[in-house]
Design an enzyme around this catalytic site. Sequence first.
Site, PDB file in Angstrom:
ATOM      1  CD  GLU B  93      -3.268  -0.703   1.835  1.00  0.00           C
ATOM      2  OE1 GLU B  93      -3.895   0.194   1.266  1.00  0.00           O
ATOM      3  OE2 GLU B  93      -3.662  -1.277   2.867  1.00  0.00           O
ATOM      4  CD  GLU B 113      -4.041  -6.066   2.579  1.00  0.00           C
ATOM      5  OE1 GLU B 113      -3.826  -6.726   1.538  1.00  0.00           O
ATOM      6  OE2 GLU B 113      -3.327  -5.116   2.927  1.00  0.00           O
TER       7      GLU B 113
END
Lengths: 247, 201
Positions: B93, B113
């Site tokens: 990210e 995730e």
Amino acid sequence: MQASTPDPRGVAPRPARDPVAVVELAAGSATDALTELVATLAALPPGTRAVLLRLPSDAAVDRPVDEDSVTAWQQALSVVEDLPLPTVALLGDRCTGVAFDLALCCDVRVAPGTVVVRAPTPAAGALPVGGTVARLVRAVGQGVARDLLITGRTVEAPEALAWGLVTRLVPDPAAALELAASLAALSPEALAATKRLALGASQDSFAAGLAAELSLWRTVRAGANAQEGLSAFAEKRDPRFTGPDGR
Amino acid sequence: MDSAPVNAFDRPFLEAVGEALASVPAGTRAVVVSSAVPRIFAAGGDIPYMARADLAEQVSYVELCQQVYGAFEQVGAPTIAAVDGACLGGGLELALSCDIRVVAPGVRLGLPEATLGILAGGGAIHRIVRAVGQAPARDLLLSGRRITGAEAVDIGLASRLAEPGRVTTAALELAAEIAAADPAAVAAVTRAARSVLPVGP
């Protein structure tokens, strides 16, 4: 066409109450095949957690003939793209016509190393009216999309993989089913939220997108599957996620 | 980044990264983010913390993630991620928030995730779709699959390869090249590029 049919080409029959629905695009008229596909998807068993869509090389290549069928195509393709489940397309050696459009609507595209892909375009004797133009640009960016749309060129496996027209090359089609089964074992709500956000990311403003990520993060985290996934990771064990049917 | 063993983004470390970025002096012409921990860029969020903290606290943690990652897009100079080790979850990210990613061919990158029952809520869903398009993005996001640095370059998730052990050096050389150009023009182009939606409606 029927979900979870035994595969004549080497994929083993699926067990009852299978979380993976295996669906094959019918041969013949594309408009009829799409209508049948939409009906099949609308009738998926409630425990379905992933869809494997088989797009054989001999899938229909005809295009819609009038305005009504254009609308029907667009609606059918949107149904596939917007399914709140992970979708895996299994391509044959050739992927063109409506199979190309359907592949772009799926989240993962699995193909043999021999695959050739061709967008349905005027140069290929077809009009890309089913949403092909918008989906292809969003899929691969303008840089590659305009070439494919204007020239109708045939793309072989290495370039198709680099551009994402296929996302995985596999020697054995059974790998597609294993992949679909592994997706079906994940948290359905985490996958549905991620998919919705990813599709939205081609259209929304970045600020709205961040707010949506935060909001859906909260919703998903509040569920039991997120707790299970995080706890399992912290405890170094495999998670066991529950589907909508409680299994 | 130097928080052994894996540069996990617990709240204090994430705040420290944010502060380090905020303290970049005015007039800086390029920023490189790299790891001092061997074989790791950053392994992502603090999972044990997320497993036990209450919901409101976690939502505020995800907001902090969005702020700190987003700060890499607010700096007035180009940002370069030097990825010479595993770059997963929050690590990717952060790297996706940088303007340029330099990677070693064998490093692992991914957003796992979804395999943990949560989502990449720090902005990565929007950033990866805008970086590489829907085609590879939904596969990576939904399967959580890890790819190599070489594969990342093939699909455009990273744009430069460097030899293992030389990634930070290569990133610094690139930063020096950037710093040699007209800073106002570089800043203007950087700002313009960050604000364009590449795969719009």
